[in-house]
Write a protein that holds these residues in place. Sequence first.
Motif, PDB file in Angstrom:
ATOM      1  N   PHE A  14      11.146  69.966  63.602  1.00 40.55           N
ATOM      2  CA  PHE A  14      11.905  69.478  64.743  1.00 40.55           C
ATOM      3  C   PHE A  14      11.329  69.990  66.059  1.00 40.55           C
ATOM      4  N   GLU A  15      11.027  71.277  66.104  1.00 41.90           N
ATOM      5  CA  GLU A  15      10.539  71.887  67.344  1.00 41.90           C
ATOM      6  C   GLU A  15       9.179  71.324  67.755  1.00 41.90           C
ATOM      7  N   LEU A  16       8.255  71.216  66.806  1.00 41.79           N
ATOM      8  CA  LEU A  16       6.934  70.673  67.126  1.00 41.79           C
ATOM      9  C   LEU A  16       7.032  69.194  67.478  1.00 41.79           C
ATOM     10  N   SER A  17       7.829  68.442  66.736  1.00 42.99           N
ATOM     11  CA  SER A  17       7.992  67.013  67.022  1.00 42.99           C
ATOM     12  C   SER A  17       8.550  66.791  68.424  1.00 42.99           C
ATOM     13  N   ALA A  18       9.494  67.622  68.825  1.00 46.20           N
ATOM     14  CA  ALA A  18      10.069  67.493  70.162  1.00 46.20           C
ATOM     15  C   ALA A  18       8.998  67.694  71.236  1.00 46.20           C
ATOM     16  N   LEU A  19       8.134  68.679  71.037  1.00 43.45           N
ATOM     17  CA  LEU A  19       7.045  68.901  71.995  1.00 43.45           C
ATOM     18  C   LEU A  19       6.094  67.707  72.041  1.00 43.45           C
ATOM     19  N   ILE A  20       5.715  67.226  70.875  1.00 39.00           N
ATOM     20  CA  ILE A  20       4.772  66.108  70.794  1.00 39.00           C
ATOM     21  C   ILE A  20       5.366  64.858  71.440  1.00 39.00           C
ATOM     22  N   HIS A  21       6.604  64.541  71.090  1.00 38.49           N
ATOM     23  CA  HIS A  21       7.207  63.305  71.573  1.00 38.49           C
ATOM     24  C   HIS A  21       7.690  63.409  73.013  1.00 38.49           C
ATOM     25  N   GLY A  22       7.660  64.597  73.574  1.00 37.99           N
ATOM     26  CA  GLY A  22       7.899  64.755  74.999  1.00 37.99           C
ATOM     27  C   GLY A  22       6.695  64.332  75.819  1.00 37.99           C
ATOM     28  N   LYS A  23       5.537  64.256  75.169  1.00 38.39           N
ATOM     29  CA  LYS A  23       4.307  63.911  75.880  1.00 38.39           C
ATOM     30  C   LYS A  23       3.650  62.644  75.339  1.00 38.39           C
ATOM     31  N   PHE A  24       3.826  62.349  74.058  1.00 36.16           N
ATOM     32  CA  PHE A  24       3.179  61.202  73.423  1.00 36.16           C
ATOM     33  C   PHE A  24       4.231  60.299  72.795  1.00 36.16           C
ATOM     34  N   LYS A  25       3.928  59.012  72.777  1.00 34.01           N
ATOM     35  CA  LYS A  25       4.862  58.038  72.206  1.00 34.01           C
ATOM     36  C   LYS A  25       4.923  58.158  70.681  1.00 34.01           C
ATOM     37  N   THR A  26       3.771  58.431  70.057  1.00 26.75           N
ATOM     38  CA  THR A  26       3.706  58.516  68.595  1.00 26.75           C
ATOM     39  C   THR A  26       2.831  59.686  68.169  1.00 26.75           C
ATOM     40  N   ASP A  27       2.983  60.076  66.899  1.00 26.51           N
ATOM     41  CA  ASP A  27       2.096  61.096  66.333  1.00 26.51           C
ATOM     42  C   ASP A  27       0.657  60.581  66.316  1.00 26.51           C
ATOM     43  N   ASP A  29      -0.764  58.653  68.556  1.00 24.63           N
ATOM     44  CA  ASP A  29      -1.314  58.858  69.904  1.00 24.63           C
ATOM     45  C   ASP A  29      -1.743  60.313  70.090  1.00 24.63           C
ATOM     46  N   PHE A  30      -0.935  61.220  69.571  1.00 22.97           N
ATOM     47  CA  PHE A  30      -1.244  62.645  69.624  1.00 22.97           C
ATOM     48  C   PHE A  30      -2.536  62.930  68.854  1.00 22.97           C
ATOM     49  N   ALA A  31      -2.658  62.365  67.657  1.00 19.96           N
ATOM     50  CA  ALA A  31      -3.865  62.542  66.835  1.00 19.96           C
ATOM     51  C   ALA A  31      -5.093  62.001  67.556  1.00 19.96           C
ATOM     52  N   LYS A  32      -4.952  60.839  68.184  1.00 23.30           N
ATOM     53  CA  LYS A  32      -6.082  60.246  68.919  1.00 23.30           C
ATOM     54  C   LYS A  32      -6.527  61.149  70.060  1.00 23.30           C
ATOM     55  N   GLN A  33      -5.555  61.717  70.772  1.00 19.57           N
ATOM     56  CA  GLN A  33      -5.889  62.606  71.890  1.00 19.57           C
ATOM     57  C   GLN A  33      -6.649  63.842  71.405  1.00 19.57           C
ATOM     58  N   LEU A  34      -6.276  64.332  70.227  1.00 25.37           N
ATOM     59  CA  LEU A  34      -6.944  65.498  69.647  1.00 25.37           C
ATOM     60  C   LEU A  34      -8.259  65.131  68.962  1.00 25.37           C
ATOM     61  N   ASN A  35      -8.460  63.826  68.741  1.00 22.23           N
ATOM     62  CA  ASN A  35      -9.614  63.339  67.980  1.00 22.23           C
ATOM     63  C   ASN A  35      -9.583  63.879  66.548  1.00 22.23           C
ATOM     64  N   TRP A  36      -8.376  63.863  65.960  1.00 18.79           N
ATOM     65  CA  TRP A  36      -8.136  64.320  64.599  1.00 18.79           C
ATOM     66  C   TRP A  36      -7.688  63.137  63.756  1.00 18.79           C
ATOM     67  N   PRO A  37      -7.917  63.212  62.452  1.00 15.63           N
ATOM     68  CA  PRO A  37      -7.342  62.194  61.567  1.00 15.63           C
ATOM     69  C   PRO A  37      -5.810  62.282  61.594  1.00 15.63           C
TER      70      PRO A  37
END
Length: 83
Positions: A14-27, A29-37
């Motif tokens: 919950f805590e990590l998801s809240a941080l991620i979704h406060g900045k990115f629309k989807t996980d 999008d977050f993965a793309k920004q990190l250049n991770w699978p």
Amino acid sequence: MATESEDDRLAKVFELSALIHGKFKTDSDFAKQLNWPRQRVYKIVNGLKDPSLDEGIAIAKCLEVPLEQIAEIFLRYKSPNGD
């Protein structure tokens, strides 16, 4: 050796998801920004894998939060003795 409870795992999720979704629309999008699978992000976000130090640093930079904040999410329930 103590194991992480399901409540502890869900609190991290919950805590990590809240941080991620406060900045990115989807996980994704977050993965793309990190250049991770997406699979790597999925495992970390869903509490199936704790991030390495390098991954934690990358997550903190990407989310523009202090590394300590990310470390606290994952280390809060860990004993310093590995218990």
